[in-house]
Design a protein around this motif. Structure first.
Motif, PDB file in Angstrom:
ATOM      1  N   ILE A 173       5.529  12.932  23.952  1.00 18.20           N
ATOM      2  CA  ILE A 173       4.167  13.427  24.101  1.00 18.20           C
ATOM      3  C   ILE A 173       3.740  13.986  22.754  1.00 18.20           C
ATOM      4  O   ILE A 173       4.480  14.742  22.128  1.00 18.20           O
ATOM      5  CB  ILE A 173       4.091  14.533  25.162  1.00 18.20           C
ATOM      6  CG1 ILE A 173       4.652  14.038  26.492  1.00 18.20           C
ATOM      7  CG2 ILE A 173       2.672  15.026  25.330  1.00 18.20           C
ATOM      8  CD1 ILE A 173       4.817  15.127  27.528  1.00 18.20           C
ATOM      9  N   LEU A 203      10.161  15.482  26.568  1.00 22.45           N
ATOM     10  CA  LEU A 203       9.656  16.041  27.819  1.00 22.45           C
ATOM     11  C   LEU A 203      10.210  17.434  28.083  1.00 22.45           C
ATOM     12  O   LEU A 203       9.501  18.306  28.588  1.00 22.45           O
ATOM     13  CB  LEU A 203       9.981  15.103  28.976  1.00 22.45           C
ATOM     14  CG  LEU A 203       9.343  13.715  28.889  1.00 22.45           C
ATOM     15  CD1 LEU A 203       9.694  12.895  30.119  1.00 22.45           C
ATOM     16  CD2 LEU A 203       7.845  13.806  28.716  1.00 22.45           C
ATOM     17  N   THR A 255       1.252   9.693  27.188  1.00 27.66           N
ATOM     18  CA  THR A 255       2.580   9.625  26.588  1.00 27.66           C
ATOM     19  C   THR A 255       2.733   8.335  25.810  1.00 27.66           C
ATOM     20  O   THR A 255       1.913   7.427  25.921  1.00 27.66           O
ATOM     21  CB  THR A 255       3.682   9.667  27.663  1.00 27.66           C
ATOM     22  OG1 THR A 255       3.519   8.536  28.519  1.00 27.66           O
ATOM     23  CG2 THR A 255       3.632  10.943  28.467  1.00 27.66           C
ATOM     24  N   LEU A 299       2.349  14.039  34.402  1.00 24.95           N
ATOM     25  CA  LEU A 299       2.464  12.758  33.711  1.00 24.95           C
ATOM     26  C   LEU A 299       2.182  11.606  34.665  1.00 24.95           C
ATOM     27  O   LEU A 299       1.483  10.649  34.314  1.00 24.95           O
ATOM     28  CB  LEU A 299       3.862  12.601  33.102  1.00 24.95           C
ATOM     29  CG  LEU A 299       4.229  13.581  31.992  1.00 24.95           C
ATOM     30  CD1 LEU A 299       5.678  13.399  31.589  1.00 24.95           C
ATOM     31  CD2 LEU A 299       3.311  13.424  30.806  1.00 24.95           C
ATOM     32  N   THR A 350      10.520   8.668  26.288  1.00 29.64           N
ATOM     33  CA  THR A 350       9.123   9.057  26.429  1.00 29.64           C
ATOM     34  C   THR A 350       8.842  10.279  25.574  1.00 29.64           C
ATOM     35  O   THR A 350       9.600  11.244  25.596  1.00 29.64           O
ATOM     36  CB  THR A 350       8.811   9.374  27.901  1.00 29.64           C
ATOM     37  OG1 THR A 350       9.128   8.225  28.690  1.00 29.64           O
ATOM     38  CG2 THR A 350       7.338   9.705  28.087  1.00 29.64           C
TER      39      THR A 350
END
Length: 72
Positions: A56, A22, A47, A40, A54
Motif C-alpha cells: 500500500i 499490510l 493496493t 482492502l 501486496t
C-alpha cells in the motif's frame, strides 16, 4: 531503454519504491489486521502487488486515514 541488472537492485530496500506492507499499514492506522483486510476487500484502500506481495502506498494510507478520521 534497457537497464543493466546492477541498477535494478539499487532501490530494493527503499520503502518509497515498494510501499508499505499490510502489517505496517495496520500499525500505522492503529487498527487490527482483520479490519485492514476488510477495508482492502471493500476497495477503500488501493493496493499494488509486486513479486506476489501486496503493498500500500503511503499516500493511499494517508488518504484513507483522513477519510475515516472522526470529526471533532
Amino acid at each position: 531503454m534497457f537497464r543493466p541488472f546492477s541498477n535494478r537492485h539499487r532501490w530494493r530496500g527503499s520503502s518509497a519504491k515498494q510501499g508499505t506492507s499490510l502489517v505496517q499499514a495496520a500499525r500505522f492506522l492503529g487498527v487490527d489486521q482483520s479490519t485492514l483486510y476488510m477495508a482492502l476487500q471493500k476497495g477503500h484502500i488501493p493496493t499494488s502487488r509486486r513479486n506476489g506481495r501486496t503493498f500500500i502506498s503511503q499516500g493511499a494510507l494517508m488518504d484513507y486515514q483522513v477519510r475515516t478520521r472522526p470529526l471533532l
